[in-house]
Write an enzyme that holds these catalytic residues in place. Structure first.
Site, PDB file in Angstrom:
ATOM      1  N   ARG A 228       0.841  -1.192   0.000  1.00  0.00           N
ATOM      2  CA  ARG A 228       0.000   0.000   0.000  1.00  0.00           C
ATOM      3  C   ARG A 228       0.875   1.241   0.000  1.00  0.00           C
ATOM      4  O   ARG A 228       1.878   1.318   0.726  1.00  0.00           O
ATOM      5  CB  ARG A 228      -0.930   0.013   1.226  1.00  0.00           C
ATOM      6  CG  ARG A 228      -2.022  -1.053   1.154  1.00  0.00           C
ATOM      7  CD  ARG A 228      -3.029  -0.732   0.054  1.00  0.00           C
ATOM      8  NE  ARG A 228      -4.051  -1.753  -0.099  1.00  0.00           N
ATOM      9  CZ  ARG A 228      -4.026  -2.718  -1.000  1.00  0.00           C
ATOM     10  NH1 ARG A 228      -3.002  -2.831  -1.828  1.00  0.00           N
ATOM     11  NH2 ARG A 228      -5.016  -3.581  -1.090  1.00  0.00           N
ATOM     12  N   HIS A 276       1.037  -0.359 -10.497  1.00  0.00           N
ATOM     13  CA  HIS A 276       0.099  -1.162  -9.712  1.00  0.00           C
ATOM     14  C   HIS A 276      -0.261  -2.451 -10.459  1.00  0.00           C
ATOM     15  O   HIS A 276      -1.434  -2.737 -10.736  1.00  0.00           O
ATOM     16  CB  HIS A 276      -1.166  -0.367  -9.386  1.00  0.00           C
ATOM     17  CG  HIS A 276      -1.875  -0.886  -8.166  1.00  0.00           C
ATOM     18  ND1 HIS A 276      -2.507  -0.065  -7.271  1.00  0.00           N
ATOM     19  CD2 HIS A 276      -2.039  -2.151  -7.692  1.00  0.00           C
ATOM     20  CE1 HIS A 276      -3.042  -0.790  -6.305  1.00  0.00           C
ATOM     21  NE2 HIS A 276      -2.772  -2.054  -6.532  1.00  0.00           N
TER      22      HIS A 276
END
Length: 313
Positions: A228, A276
Site C-alpha cells: 500500500r 500497480h
C-alpha cells in the site's frame, strides 16, 4: 433463482461475464448476474464489488447477504457507514501467484545486481572476481504475513534466501523467522538488506516507513513495496535515497494513482515505478472464489476471507 449484482466498472464486465457464469455452474449455483440499474437493489442476494464501481451506498440492498470484494485491499470500503452486510476480501490463486512472481522477480533483480549489470552494456569486460553472495547469505524481510505475504516469504525460502517475516500478531511459517510487535519490527528492519512490504492500509501502518524507521535499515538497503502506498512517507524515502541510506526502491503502489507526472519518484535515478501491476485479480480465479463464497453463504457455512471491521482487513 438467486440474484447477484456485478458492481465493478462496466468495462470490466466482459472479462467477468463468462468466468462468473462458468464458476456458478461449477459450484452448482442457480444464479443470475445483473449490473447496476437492471433490477431493484432490494432483490439482490449477493454483491460482487469493486471500490471503483458505481455502488457506494449499500442502504438499498436490504436483502444482500454479503459483499464480495474483487480486490485484496478493503481500505476503500471497510469504513463505509452504509455497509452492514458481511464483507469478504479477495484472496485467489491468480492474485497470489502474481504477487509472488512480482516479489521474487524484483528480489532476484536486487540480489543479483542486475540494474548495474544492464547499465554496463558498453563493450567493456568487467570481471574483477566479484560475484553476488548466495541467496542463503542475503537477508530478506517481508512485512506482512497474511496470505500474500506468507506466500512470498515461502517462495523466497524455496530460493534459499534468509527470510524474516514481521506481522502484528505472531505467525509460524516453516523456514521463516517470524517476528511481531514493536521490538520485532525494529529487529526485522535492522536485518533487511532487501525489504518487501505487503502490509494492509490501516491507521497503524500509515507512514510506518518514515525517517526514523528507514534509518534502522542497513545502509544501502533495497525496498520493494507492492502493498500500500500509504505505508511509506514519500518525502522521507526521497531523503533516504538521496543520502544513500536506501540504495533503491521499487514501488508499485502510491498515495495517488495514477502517480502524477510531476511526482519526484518518476525522475529519481534510484526509484523504479511500476503501475500497480503486482497483484491484479484474474477473472477466472477470482470468479471461483466468489462462487465458493456464495455457495457457502447459501449452505450456512463460514464465509472465506471475512473482513474484521475492527482491524480493517
Amino acid at each position: 433463482m438467486m440474484r447477484v449484482l456485478f458492481a465493478d466498472k462496466p468495462e470490466n464486465w466482459p472479462r467477468y461475464e463468462a468466468a462468473l457464469n462458468a464458476a456458478f455452474v461449477q459450484a452448482g449455483l442457480n444464479a443470475e448476474i445483473f449490473q447496476p440499474g437492471e433490477v431493484a437493489p432490494d432483490s439482490i442476494d449477493y454483491i460482487v464489488y469493486s471500490p471503483q464501481g458505481p455502488v457506494q451506498d449499500f442502504t438499498p440492498f436490504t436483502r444482500a447477504k454479503a459483499v464480495l470484494n474483487l480486490w485484496a485491499g478493503v481500505e476503500r470500503v471497510v469504513g463505509n457507514a452504509t455497509l452492514t452486510q458481511p464483507l469478504c476480501r479477495m484472496v485467489d490463486a491468480g492474485l497470489e501467484r502474481g504477487m509472488v512472481e512480482y516479489v521474487t522477480g524484483h528480489v532476484l533483480r536486487y540480489h543479483l545486481g542486475l540494474d548495474a549489470t544492464l547499465a554496463q552494456q558498453d563493450g567493456v569486460w568487467r570481471h574483477d572476481g566479484g560475484v553476488p553472495p548466495l541467496a542463503r547469505n542475503r537477508s530478506v524481510v517481508v512485512l506482512g504475513l497474511g496470505a500474500l505475504g506468507a506466500a512470498c516469504a515461502q517462495a523466497l525460502v524455496a530460493l534459499g534466501f534468509d527470510v524474516t517475516g514481521w506481522s502484528r500478531t505472531q505467525k509460524e511459517i516453516a523456514g521463516v523467522t517470524c517476528l511481531s510487535g514493536a521490538d520485532g519490527f525494529n529487529q526485522a528492519l535492522g536485518r533487511a538488506e532487501i525489504l518487501v512490504s505487503i502490509l494492509p492500509d490501516t491507521p497503524e501502518t500509515t507512514d510506518l516507513l518514515n525517517a526514523q524507521t528507514l534509518a534502522l535499515l542497513p545502509k544501502g538497503a533495497a525496498i520493494i513495496n507492492p502493498g500500500r502506498g500509504t505505508l511509506i512517507d514519500d518525502d522521507a524515502l526521497l531523503a533516504a535515497l538521496d543520502a544513500g541510506q536506501i540504495g533503491h526502491a521499487t514501488l508499485d503502489v502510491f498515495r495517488i494513482e495514477p502517480l502524477p507526472a510531476a511526482h519526484p519518484f518518476w525522475a529519481h535515478p534510484r526509484v523504479t515505478v511500476t503501475p500497480h501491476i503486482a497483484a491484479e485479480s484474474r477473472a477466472e480465479t477470482a470468479s471461483e472464489v466468489v462462487a465458493e463464497n456464495i455457495r457457502r453463504g447459501e449452505a450456512g457455512e463460514p464465509l472465506l476471507y471475512l473482513v474484521d471491521r475492527a482491524r480493517g482487513y
